[in-house]
Design an enzyme around this catalytic site. Sequence first.
Site, PDB file in Angstrom:
ATOM      1  N   GLU A 161     -29.455 -16.761 -12.192  1.00 28.28           N
ATOM      2  CA  GLU A 161     -29.347 -16.610 -10.522  1.00 28.28           C
ATOM      3  C   GLU A 161     -30.381 -15.537 -10.589  1.00 28.28           C
ATOM      4  O   GLU A 161     -31.630 -15.481  -9.155  1.00 28.28           O
ATOM      5  CB  GLU A 161     -28.506 -16.559  -9.971  1.00 28.28           C
ATOM      6  CG  GLU A 161     -27.656 -17.861  -9.906  1.00 28.28           C
ATOM      7  CD  GLU A 161     -28.427 -18.941  -9.314  1.00 28.28           C
ATOM      8  OE1 GLU A 161     -29.410 -19.081  -9.249  1.00 28.28           O
ATOM      9  OE2 GLU A 161     -28.227 -20.619  -9.526  1.00 28.28           O
ATOM     10  N   GLU A 207     -33.994 -10.685  -8.463  1.00 25.90           N
ATOM     11  CA  GLU A 207     -33.133 -10.407  -7.028  1.00 25.90           C
ATOM     12  C   GLU A 207     -31.387  -9.872  -7.832  1.00 25.90           C
ATOM     13  O   GLU A 207     -30.976 -11.040  -8.238  1.00 25.90           O
ATOM     14  CB  GLU A 207     -32.913 -11.824  -6.160  1.00 25.90           C
ATOM     15  CG  GLU A 207     -33.986 -11.932  -5.172  1.00 25.90           C
ATOM     16  CD  GLU A 207     -34.144 -12.676  -4.874  1.00 25.90           C
ATOM     17  OE1 GLU A 207     -33.556 -12.750  -3.630  1.00 25.90           O
ATOM     18  OE2 GLU A 207     -34.455 -13.834  -4.649  1.00 25.90           O
ATOM     19  N   LYS A 264     -27.780 -11.396  -6.167  1.00 26.04           N
ATOM     20  CA  LYS A 264     -27.639 -13.140  -5.946  1.00 26.04           C
ATOM     21  C   LYS A 264     -26.696 -12.814  -6.594  1.00 26.04           C
ATOM     22  O   LYS A 264     -26.248 -12.367  -8.122  1.00 26.04           O
ATOM     23  CB  LYS A 264     -28.250 -13.676  -6.815  1.00 26.04           C
ATOM     24  CG  LYS A 264     -30.109 -13.978  -5.765  1.00 26.04           C
ATOM     25  CD  LYS A 264     -30.915 -14.997  -6.037  1.00 26.04           C
ATOM     26  CE  LYS A 264     -30.410 -16.024  -5.305  1.00 26.04           C
ATOM     27  NZ  LYS A 264     -30.448 -17.255  -6.088  1.00 26.04           N
ATOM     28  N   GLU A 288     -39.724 -25.118  -3.581  1.00 33.47           N
ATOM     29  CA  GLU A 288     -39.353 -24.117  -4.941  1.00 33.47           C
ATOM     30  C   GLU A 288     -38.440 -24.785  -5.796  1.00 33.47           C
ATOM     31  O   GLU A 288     -38.504 -26.091  -6.287  1.00 33.47           O
ATOM     32  CB  GLU A 288     -38.076 -24.252  -3.841  1.00 33.47           C
ATOM     33  CG  GLU A 288     -36.975 -23.098  -4.634  1.00 33.47           C
ATOM     34  CD  GLU A 288     -35.586 -22.471  -3.945  1.00 33.47           C
ATOM     35  OE1 GLU A 288     -34.812 -22.367  -4.947  1.00 33.47           O
ATOM     36  OE2 GLU A 288     -35.602 -23.050  -2.461  1.00 33.47           O
TER      37      GLU A 288
END
Length: 512
Positions: A363, A354, A357, A300
């Site tokens: 984020e 996203e 989040k 990641e």
Amino acid sequence: MLLWKKQHLSQPLRKVSELHFFFIHGYPLIFPLPPSPPSAAMDTTVAAIVLFASIFFQGTVEGNIGVNYGTVANDLPPPSEVARFLLESTTINRVRMFDADPEMIQAFAHTGIAVTVTVPNELIPRLTKLSFAQQWLKTNIQPYVPATNVIRILVGNEVLSTANKLLIAGLVPAMQTLHTALTAASLDRRIKVSTPHSLGILSTSSPPSTGKFRQGYDVHVIKPLLSFLRATDSPFMVNPYPFFGCSAETLDFALFRPNSGVFDENTQRMYTNMMDAQLDAVFSAMKILGFTDIEIVIAETGWPSDGDEGQIGVDPGSAAEYNGNLRKHVTSGAGTPLMPNRTFETYIFALFNENLKPGPVCERNFGLFRPDMTPVYDIGILRPTARASIPWNPSPADAPAGGPAPQQSPNGREKWCVPKSEASSGDLQNNIDYVCGLGLDCKPIQEGGACFTPDTVRAHAAYAMNAYFQVTGMNESDCDFEQTGAVTDVDPSSAMEGANFRDYEDGRATFG
């Protein structure tokens, strides 16, 4: 030129867990293989299958770049559309999931894309029991393989950073039990077990040569974990984020831009980017415990394209620069100062923005793509065409009667991949299952197909193994199949007329 400076503790907000970063602002902080073909070059050969369209269109293969497929959002497209988009429109050939959602796993069936799934942290205590591990496999994995190319199961995510004693104590036993369950299901060679770590597992990391795991975790958790990974030929997985470790002064260093470099006086090595320094800090910590032979995978890493006002380097241009330069660097074969001449399997965070989040704006903006699958920015992973000339499911009529047409080697000679005579029927059946499970057209060797006769495992394996060999570029490693295959320049279809091939070695056919 900067020298390494004494680090001091820093614990900035990091998606789920703490990170400690190196350099001025703190700590850095940063298959075997399926039944076939489990050679040392498996990662690149599986990637080649996934990307065989780009072999023809682009001439090169992005062999080890994947994405983290997060789903903390309410506006994402269905998994089936995502899988088709990745296969047809991008060169991404690996996907990491943060759970084992059956719809998502099934969506990648017959794409060849290498899939990594995750057992949630909360299941780790239960996973230490063999009966639960076996049931979890039967429910979440076995119904979908080999059609879906599941290559790895991750037990939890950044477990050591949770500081949860129950989870930490159960981590290695859970991994061992899951591997036992995979072995019982004859899936241990196809699917590997690992777990990703934040770089908070390091107590020191600057300069990279001083990298060291945290005391207590090093001997009692990480050493047994590394022993397990070595025994099962699985990688050590880390989540390095230069974004969280950089400042205005070190932004060029983090983004792989030209900079004056940072010098490690202990090793006399020069570092020109933060990622190399973070990876080498992990390598140095592994070296202390005696495990320099285990592959490191970047599970990641990423860079946001939007954030709160005042954040340094948070914009689409910087995100494109980081991820684009990262992709080039990890696939270049340059390696790092302490790990030269190697590539790194890498998963970019994340596939999509996203919108649900929690935390700061950044984020929710790590995605390469928007939910409508348009790119947030370009890092060179979109195909110039969408596989228009390659059918989704080739029909038997599309395949020559003798199997895929052979390509020519550099010396102009045609080459085929065939089974060795000593290969057992069981191994050859595994080869067939593996190749056909990737989504290559195996209808010609099914009943009624053009290559069904002779109806033997060996003859059908010859077709499947050669099909794989031809579309992956005819590298000898693509015909290894755990030492059950050999390359020949003698056409097996003509050789088999009136003779049974006994073996092919060094490009020569021997008949019995």
